[in-house]
Motif scaffolding. Structure first.
Motif, PDB file in Angstrom:
ATOM      1  N   MET A   1       0.881  -1.094  -0.046  1.00 56.29           N
ATOM      2  CA  MET A   1       0.044   0.037   0.035  1.00 56.29           C
ATOM      3  C   MET A   1       0.946   1.323  -0.252  1.00 56.29           C
ATOM      4  SD  MET A   1      -3.115   1.014   2.938  1.00 56.29           S
ATOM      5  CE  MET A   1      -4.072   2.349   2.628  1.00 56.29           C
ATOM      6  N   ALA A   2       0.366   2.389  -0.745  1.00 55.53           N
ATOM      7  CA  ALA A   2       1.422   3.623  -0.894  1.00 55.53           C
ATOM      8  C   ALA A   2       1.201   4.088   0.248  1.00 55.53           C
ATOM      9  CB  ALA A   2       0.721   4.395  -2.000  1.00 55.53           C
ATOM     10  N   GLU A   3       2.398   4.905   0.759  1.00 58.69           N
ATOM     11  CA  GLU A   3       2.474   5.774   2.007  1.00 58.69           C
ATOM     12  C   GLU A   3       1.730   6.930   1.955  1.00 58.69           C
ATOM     13  OE1 GLU A   3       3.281   6.858   5.213  1.00 58.69           O
ATOM     14  OE2 GLU A   3       4.758   5.373   4.928  1.00 58.69           O
ATOM     15  N   THR A   4       0.770   7.117   3.026  1.00 57.43           N
ATOM     16  CA  THR A   4       0.002   8.465   2.967  1.00 57.43           C
ATOM     17  C   THR A   4       0.375   9.500   3.848  1.00 57.43           C
ATOM     18  OG1 THR A   4      -1.340   7.132   4.461  1.00 57.43           O
ATOM     19  CG2 THR A   4      -1.881   6.943   1.918  1.00 57.43           C
ATOM     20  N   ASN A   5       1.510   9.200   4.664  1.00 55.88           N
ATOM     21  CA  ASN A   5       1.731  10.319   5.586  1.00 55.88           C
ATOM     22  C   ASN A   5       3.063  11.180   5.190  1.00 55.88           C
ATOM     23  OD1 ASN A   5       0.012   9.515   7.691  1.00 55.88           O
ATOM     24  ND2 ASN A   5       1.342   7.868   8.040  1.00 55.88           N
ATOM     25  N   PHE A   6       2.787  12.494   4.946  1.00 53.80           N
ATOM     26  CA  PHE A   6       3.942  13.264   4.505  1.00 53.80           C
ATOM     27  C   PHE A   6       4.248  14.574   5.205  1.00 53.80           C
ATOM     28  CE2 PHE A   6       2.120  10.647   1.094  1.00 53.80           C
ATOM     29  CZ  PHE A   6       3.471  10.329   0.461  1.00 53.80           C
ATOM     30  N   ASP A   7       5.259  15.250   5.182  1.00 57.21           N
ATOM     31  CA  ASP A   7       5.677  16.374   5.631  1.00 57.21           C
ATOM     32  C   ASP A   7       4.899  17.650   4.669  1.00 57.21           C
ATOM     33  OD1 ASP A   7       7.084  15.409   7.794  1.00 57.21           O
ATOM     34  OD2 ASP A   7       8.935  15.271   6.208  1.00 57.21           O
ATOM     35  N   LEU A   8       4.969  17.120   3.455  1.00 62.38           N
ATOM     36  CA  LEU A   8       4.723  18.195   2.404  1.00 62.38           C
ATOM     37  C   LEU A   8       3.855  17.617   1.276  1.00 62.38           C
ATOM     38  CD1 LEU A   8       4.719  20.989   1.217  1.00 62.38           C
ATOM     39  CD2 LEU A   8       6.888  20.502  -0.153  1.00 62.38           C
TER      40      LEU A   8
ATOM     41  N   LYS B   1       9.544  14.851   3.662  1.00 64.02           N
ATOM     42  CA  LYS B   1       9.037  13.696   2.936  1.00 64.02           C
ATOM     43  C   LYS B   1       7.648  14.243   2.059  1.00 64.02           C
ATOM     44  CE  LYS B   1       7.043   9.238   4.157  1.00 64.02           C
ATOM     45  NZ  LYS B   1       6.885   8.090   5.045  1.00 64.02           N
ATOM     46  N   THR B   2       8.153  14.145   0.970  1.00 65.48           N
ATOM     47  CA  THR B   2       7.308  14.983  -0.096  1.00 65.48           C
ATOM     48  C   THR B   2       6.329  14.247  -1.012  1.00 65.48           C
ATOM     49  OG1 THR B   2       8.841  16.936  -0.119  1.00 65.48           O
ATOM     50  CG2 THR B   2       7.292  16.857  -1.724  1.00 65.48           C
ATOM     51  N   ALA B   3       5.087  14.845  -1.313  1.00 66.56           N
ATOM     52  CA  ALA B   3       4.208  14.238  -2.484  1.00 66.56           C
ATOM     53  C   ALA B   3       3.896  15.129  -3.212  1.00 66.56           C
ATOM     54  CB  ALA B   3       3.095  13.327  -1.681  1.00 66.56           C
ATOM     55  N   VAL B   4       3.620  14.909  -4.698  1.00 68.67           N
ATOM     56  CA  VAL B   4       2.866  15.690  -5.518  1.00 68.67           C
ATOM     57  C   VAL B   4       1.367  15.078  -6.031  1.00 68.67           C
ATOM     58  CG1 VAL B   4       4.871  16.982  -6.068  1.00 68.67           C
ATOM     59  CG2 VAL B   4       3.995  14.920  -7.595  1.00 68.67           C
ATOM     60  N   ILE B   5       0.634  15.793  -6.096  1.00 68.98           N
ATOM     61  CA  ILE B   5      -0.833  15.303  -6.813  1.00 68.98           C
ATOM     62  C   ILE B   5      -0.885  16.233  -8.091  1.00 68.98           C
ATOM     63  CG2 ILE B   5      -3.157  15.287  -6.677  1.00 68.98           C
ATOM     64  CD1 ILE B   5      -2.569  15.442  -3.608  1.00 68.98           C
ATOM     65  N   GLU B   6      -1.034  15.354  -9.172  1.00 68.18           N
ATOM     66  CA  GLU B   6      -1.444  15.903 -10.460  1.00 68.18           C
ATOM     67  C   GLU B   6      -2.296  15.198 -11.301  1.00 68.18           C
ATOM     68  OE1 GLU B   6      -1.586  17.873 -13.735  1.00 68.18           O
ATOM     69  OE2 GLU B   6       0.059  18.643 -12.301  1.00 68.18           O
ATOM     70  N   ARG B   7      -3.248  15.991 -11.789  1.00 71.43           N
ATOM     71  CA  ARG B   7      -4.632  15.547 -12.486  1.00 71.43           C
ATOM     72  C   ARG B   7      -4.357  15.354 -13.965  1.00 71.43           C
ATOM     73  NH1 ARG B   7      -8.830  20.751 -12.393  1.00 71.43           N
ATOM     74  NH2 ARG B   7      -7.942  21.862 -13.885  1.00 71.43           N
TER      75      ARG B   7
ATOM     76  N   VAL C   1       4.261  10.262  -6.087  1.00 69.28           N
ATOM     77  CA  VAL C   1       3.486  10.842  -7.144  1.00 69.28           C
ATOM     78  C   VAL C   1       1.869  10.295  -7.177  1.00 69.28           C
ATOM     79  CG1 VAL C   1       3.041  11.435  -9.437  1.00 69.28           C
ATOM     80  CG2 VAL C   1       5.368  11.680  -8.748  1.00 69.28           C
ATOM     81  N   PHE C   2       0.868  10.978  -6.867  1.00 71.13           N
ATOM     82  CA  PHE C   2      -0.482  10.534  -6.851  1.00 71.13           C
ATOM     83  C   PHE C   2      -1.283  11.104  -8.112  1.00 71.13           C
ATOM     84  CE2 PHE C   2       1.123  10.183  -2.685  1.00 71.13           C
ATOM     85  CZ  PHE C   2       0.487   8.943  -2.339  1.00 71.13           C
ATOM     86  N   GLU C   3      -1.654  10.519  -9.055  1.00 73.51           N
ATOM     87  CA  GLU C   3      -2.370  11.213 -10.024  1.00 73.51           C
ATOM     88  C   GLU C   3      -4.097  11.114  -9.744  1.00 73.51           C
ATOM     89  OE1 GLU C   3      -1.910   8.787 -13.652  1.00 73.51           O
ATOM     90  OE2 GLU C   3       0.339   8.922 -13.666  1.00 73.51           O
ATOM     91  N   GLY C   4      -4.657  12.357  -9.966  1.00 69.42           N
ATOM     92  CA  GLY C   4      -5.954  12.593  -9.684  1.00 69.42           C
ATOM     93  C   GLY C   4      -6.243  14.048  -9.356  1.00 69.42           C
TER      94      GLY C   4
ATOM     95  N   LYS D   1     -10.792   7.000  -4.168  1.00 70.87           N
ATOM     96  CA  LYS D   1     -10.258   8.275  -3.276  1.00 70.87           C
ATOM     97  C   LYS D   1      -9.030   7.712  -2.171  1.00 70.87           C
ATOM     98  CE  LYS D   1     -12.082  11.777  -0.109  1.00 70.87           C
ATOM     99  NZ  LYS D   1     -13.697  12.287   0.425  1.00 70.87           N
ATOM    100  N   THR D   2      -8.188   8.576  -2.088  1.00 67.47           N
ATOM    101  CA  THR D   2      -7.138   8.225  -1.128  1.00 67.47           C
ATOM    102  C   THR D   2      -6.788   9.494  -0.428  1.00 67.47           C
ATOM    103  OG1 THR D   2      -5.962   6.908  -2.576  1.00 67.47           O
ATOM    104  CG2 THR D   2      -4.543   7.647  -1.155  1.00 67.47           C
ATOM    105  N   VAL D   3      -6.730   9.361   0.977  1.00 67.98           N
ATOM    106  CA  VAL D   3      -6.453  10.480   2.006  1.00 67.98           C
ATOM    107  C   VAL D   3      -5.270  10.606   2.373  1.00 67.98           C
ATOM    108  CG1 VAL D   3      -7.270  11.788   3.977  1.00 67.98           C
ATOM    109  CG2 VAL D   3      -9.055  10.458   2.577  1.00 67.98           C
TER     110      VAL D   3
END
Length: 466
Positions: free
Chosen positions: A1-8, A30-36, A110-113, A131-133
């Motif tokens: 399962m993808a990591e879901t806890n991030f600093d940014l 610890k960084t993630a981006v979301i792109e639709r 990277v999360f797409e949506g 949906k992912t939170v």
């Protein structure tokens, strides 16, 4: 399962978003981006980069048409529009792929949506009904902006084009109307004019390129008219009436007089609106003013832990402004020392028409209105040996100084390669340079940059070559 806890977590990967993510990762967040949609946002995919690819074709074609003046004979040159558009799209795709590589290199998730705020410290990502939170200590909104539509004048992608439609044209219009004379409108006007379109530009303000210095606007108008463009200032488009093959525009000038003309295509370029919808602002303390999010000098919104950068916030709406805001915002989040707010008057602006236009700082009028006593220098391209050798003798460099302190407070340029030259004045502005430092700087010969020096000298009655 993808990591879901991030600093940014950064929503959007345009020039603001992806830079924020990379800088965050560099600083240990610890960084993630979301792109639709596309990595690189509008700039890389539907703005800055593909338009420059199109304009490069126009430049090459223009040079070929004038090749004989350089001693070169070329016969029957023509533009393959499909190939031109294909190259532009390939350039955009290459750079978008490069962003993907940079995110991977910096180990950014990277999360797409569709990303949106989902409560304090929470961001949701929705795609295809799933949906992912994510948990986020800090969330940066970098969702960008889109073209503004005027009621009754909306693009239809067939006869009335948005900037996206104009980037993938199915034809070179015989007659083209461009509504709006800001950077976007003028760049498209310049491109299609070079390809042979009969171009009309209509502007509601009393001069074209209205954010530029009045001298530069006047010089640009003269150049565009010389190239065959029709310029309508202080004029509104009140109606666009479509037939099966063309569009009849109704114009209303400042005196209330109306007129009509018919065009094959119309490009709407009347500004932008921020993408503030569907990003979870409801129920937060984030304030929105005329579609743009209000932020402080470090991009903080009214909601704790939520920030906004780039075109989503205030002017100037420029990619490099978004990137620099991103750096400042993330470094402040990470607790870096000596983080300075962005000084918007130090941000250069460039328009890649022919001739090019570039500026930084206050216009002469704005400087006077701000209470400065000014000294103004001007130097024409015709006085520069390199410009004449290039066959580009049309242009102007203008500098504005505070008469009391000698500080450079504005620089404005029109002519060949000024979009590259302007950074010299950008550095000078950041260093709070005075006329003395610029006068004592040795500019190489023969270069176009010598005109920058001469313009400074002219402001203090020391110009040599004029």
């Amino acid at each position: 399962m993808a990591e879901t806890n991030f600093d940014l977590v950064v929503i959007g990967t345009g020039p603001g978003g992806y830079v924020a993510a990379i800088r965050g990762a560099q600083l240990g967040l610890k960084t993630a981006v979301i792109e639709r949609e596309h990595f690189g946002g509008i700039c890389l995919n539907w703005g800055c980069i593909p338009t420059k690819a199109l304009l490069r074709t126009a430049e090459v074609y223009r040079n070929i048409q004038h090749a004989e003046s350089y001693g070169i004979k070329v016969e029957k040159a023509s533009v393959d529009l499909d190939a031109t558009v294909k190259r532009s799209r390939q350039v955009a795709a290459q750079l978008s792929g490069g962003i993907s590589g940079l995110l991977k290199k910096n180990k950014i998730a990277v999360f797409e949506g569709q990303g949106k705020i989902a409560g304090s410290g929470k961001v949701s990502v929705e795609k295809d009904g799933n949906k992912t939170v994510l948990s986020a200590k800090h969330t940066i909104l970098a969702t960008g902006a889109r073209a503004r539509n005027l009621p009754g004048l909306e693009p239809d992608s067939k006869l009335i084009w948005s900037y996206k439609d104009a980037l993938v044209p199915d034809t070179t219009p015989k007659k083209l109307l461009v509504v709006g004379s800001g950077a976007i409108g003028i760049e498209f006007a310049s491109f299609f004019n070079a390809l042979g379109s009969d171009v009309t530009v209509v502007e509601v303000m009393d001069r074209i390129l209205p954010v530029e210095d009045a001298d530069i606007s006047a010089h640009a108008e003269k150049a565009f008219k010389k190239q065959g463009m029709t310029i309508k200032k202080s004029t509104n488009v009140t109606e666009l009436k479509k037939s099966s093959k063309d569009v009849t525009a109704t114009f209303k000038d400042a005196k209330g007089k109306t007129s009509t003309d018919t065009f094959d295509r119309v490009i709407m370029a009347v500004g932008i609106v921020g993408n503030v919808e569907d990003i979870g602002l409801e129920g937060t303390k984030v304030k929105v003013d005329r579609s743009h999010i209000e932020v402080d000098e470090f991009s903080r919104t009214g909601e704790a832990g939520v920030y906004a950068i780039g075109d989503l916030t205030g002017p100037p709406w420029l990619a490099h402004k978004a990137s620099h805001e991103a750096i400042i915002c993330v470094e402040k989040i990470a607790g870096e020392k000596d983080v300075h707010p962005l000084v918007t008057t130090n941000i250069p602006g460039c328009t890649y028409c022919h001739p090019q236009v570039a500026s930084v700082g206050l216009t002469e009028k704005a400087a006077i209105e701000a209470g400065h006593e000014v000294k103004v220098g001007r130097f024409p391209f015709i006085g520069n040996g390199k410009a004449i050798a290039l066959g580009e003798p049309e242009g102007l460099v203008k500098t504005v100084f505070d008469a009391k302190t000698g500080e450079l407070i504005g620089a404005h340029m029109i002519g060949a390669e000024v979009t590259e030259l302007i950074q010299g004045f950008g550095i000078a502005k950041t260093l709070e340079t005075t006329e003395i430092e610029l006068m004592h700087t040795v500019f190489p010969h023969p270069t176009l940059s010598e005109m920058m020096h001469e313009s400074v000298l002219d402001a203090y009655d020391k110009v040599i070559h004029m």
